[in-house]
Design an enzyme around this catalytic site. Structure first.
Site, mmCIF file in Angstrom:
data_model
loop_
_atom_site.group_PDB
_atom_site.id
_atom_site.type_symbol
_atom_site.label_atom_id
_atom_site.label_comp_id
_atom_site.label_asym_id
_atom_site.label_seq_id
_atom_site.Cartn_x
_atom_site.Cartn_y
_atom_site.Cartn_z
ATOM 1 N N ARG A 165 33.508 38.883 44.632
ATOM 2 C CA ARG A 165 33.338 37.717 45.504
ATOM 3 C C ARG A 165 34.431 36.723 45.146
ATOM 4 O O ARG A 165 34.690 36.498 43.955
ATOM 5 C CB ARG A 165 31.958 37.119 45.218
ATOM 6 C CG ARG A 165 31.380 36.359 46.366
ATOM 7 C CD ARG A 165 29.932 36.014 46.094
ATOM 8 N NE ARG A 165 29.614 34.715 46.675
ATOM 9 C CZ ARG A 165 29.313 34.534 47.951
ATOM 10 N NH1 ARG A 165 29.273 35.537 48.781
ATOM 11 N NH2 ARG A 165 29.045 33.321 48.413
ATOM 12 N N HIS A 196 42.124 43.640 37.591
ATOM 13 C CA HIS A 196 42.394 44.221 38.902
ATOM 14 C C HIS A 196 43.018 45.610 38.693
ATOM 15 O O HIS A 196 43.921 45.756 37.861
ATOM 16 C CB HIS A 196 43.354 43.313 39.685
ATOM 17 C CG HIS A 196 43.600 43.816 41.065
ATOM 18 N ND1 HIS A 196 42.660 43.697 42.070
ATOM 19 C CD2 HIS A 196 44.657 44.485 41.606
ATOM 20 C CE1 HIS A 196 43.139 44.254 43.171
ATOM 21 N NE2 HIS A 196 44.339 44.734 42.921
ATOM 22 N N GLU A 256 43.812 29.786 42.580
ATOM 23 C CA GLU A 256 43.125 29.656 43.871
ATOM 24 C C GLU A 256 43.570 30.691 44.897
ATOM 25 O O GLU A 256 43.041 30.741 46.001
ATOM 26 C CB GLU A 256 43.258 28.218 44.389
ATOM 27 C CG GLU A 256 42.411 27.289 43.529
ATOM 28 C CD GLU A 256 42.535 25.826 43.881
ATOM 29 O OE1 GLU A 256 42.795 25.520 45.053
ATOM 30 O OE2 GLU A 256 42.392 24.985 42.971
HETATM 31 C C1 GAR Z 1 37.122 47.828 38.252
HETATM 32 O O1 GAR Z 1 37.964 48.908 38.585
HETATM 33 C C2 GAR Z 1 37.834 46.507 38.484
HETATM 34 O O2 GAR Z 1 39.208 46.559 38.169
HETATM 35 C C3 GAR Z 1 37.634 46.339 39.966
HETATM 36 O O3 GAR Z 1 36.287 46.724 40.171
HETATM 37 C C4 GAR Z 1 35.951 47.735 39.230
HETATM 38 C C5 GAR Z 1 34.673 47.334 38.520
HETATM 39 O O4 GAR Z 1 34.237 48.374 37.713
HETATM 40 N N1 GAR Z 1 37.847 44.983 40.363
HETATM 41 C C6 GAR Z 1 38.480 44.657 41.499
HETATM 42 O O5 GAR Z 1 38.877 45.471 42.300
HETATM 43 C C7 GAR Z 1 38.656 43.165 41.701
HETATM 44 N N2 GAR Z 1 39.565 42.918 42.772
HETATM 45 P P1 GAR Z 1 33.109 48.128 36.625
HETATM 46 O O6 GAR Z 1 31.933 47.467 37.357
HETATM 47 O O7 GAR Z 1 32.741 49.500 36.157
HETATM 48 O O8 GAR Z 1 33.677 47.251 35.554
#
Ligand code: GAR
Length: 201
Positions: free
Chosen positions: A91, A109, A142
């Site tokens: 979010r 990320h 931001e």
């Molecule tokens: C991870 O790969 C993280 O880098 C990504 O969500 C996944 C969460 O995995 N985040 C994003 O894409 C943010 N833009 P997890 O719940 O197993 O930590």
């Protein structure tokens, strides 16, 4: 002691990797003050409860972003959080949230930013045909997936890869990268210089 506030929306494997490090005494000077999710059913919340951590579901329930974020900020403050860790928190943060914790919010990320911001970064990278992929831990500002980079890890893309195998290897690096980045930030030995995060001179 730096008190971490973890925000997550899903399975929480990055959170678990951080919590395991702390439990093993490998992330010195850090403790997890609270784990918060915008999804009550998030696996990461259950994992937090299993570890005896304070785990809160604060769902938006139709509230405007700023109002929902204010409730999360209040919970973070109530638990004395110094450093906010976004661990698969899907979010966008309102400007007020970012301003409440200046240079004190980290995000992970699954790409080598500035390449492939946004959703499904691993799939974007694979589809583009890059030869190296990876992950980035950065301060949150931001703009989406934009703040100063704390650490990055590179993952080669193999001919035999598909999206799933590549994503798995990126995730394994994420689990290392996040603790490395937190250790850097809490060490107090680094500073932001323009867009760079470098050792204090
Ligand atoms: C991870 O790969 C993280 O880098 C990504 O969500 C996944 C969460 O995995 N985040 C994003 O894409 C943010 N833009 P997890 O719940 O197993 O930590």
């Amino acid at each position: 002691m730096t008190r971490l506030g973890i925000l997550l929306s899903g399975r929480g494997s990055n959170f678990v990797a951080i919590a395991d490090r702390i439990a093993r005494g490998e992330l010195r000077g850090c403790e997890i003050a609270v784990v918060i999710s915008n999804k009550a059913e998030a696996g990461g919340l259950a994992a937090a409860r299993e570890r005896g951590l304070t785990a809160l579901a604060i769902e938006a329930n139709g509230r405007k972003r700023a109002e929902h974020d204010a409730a999360i900020i209040a919970a973070l403050r109530e638990h004395g959080v110094d450093l906010v860790i976004l661990a698969g928190y899907m979010r966008l943060l309102s400007p007020g949230f970012v301003q409440a914790f200046p240079q004190r919010i980290l995000n992970i990320h699954p790409s080598l930013l500035p390449a492939f911001p946004g959703l499904e970064a691993q799939e974007q990278a694979f589809a583009y045909g890059v030869k190296v992929a990876g992950c980035t831990v950065h301060f949150v500002d931001e703009e989406l997936d934009h703040g100063v980079i704390v650490t990055q890890r590179v993952v080669p893309v193999l001919d035999a890869d598909d999206e799933a195998t590549l994503s798995r290897r990126i995730l394994a690096e994420e689990h290392e990268a996040y603790s490395e980045a937190i250790a850097k930030v809490v060490s107090g030995e680094y500073e932001v210089a323009g867009r760079r995060y470098i050792r204090k001179g």
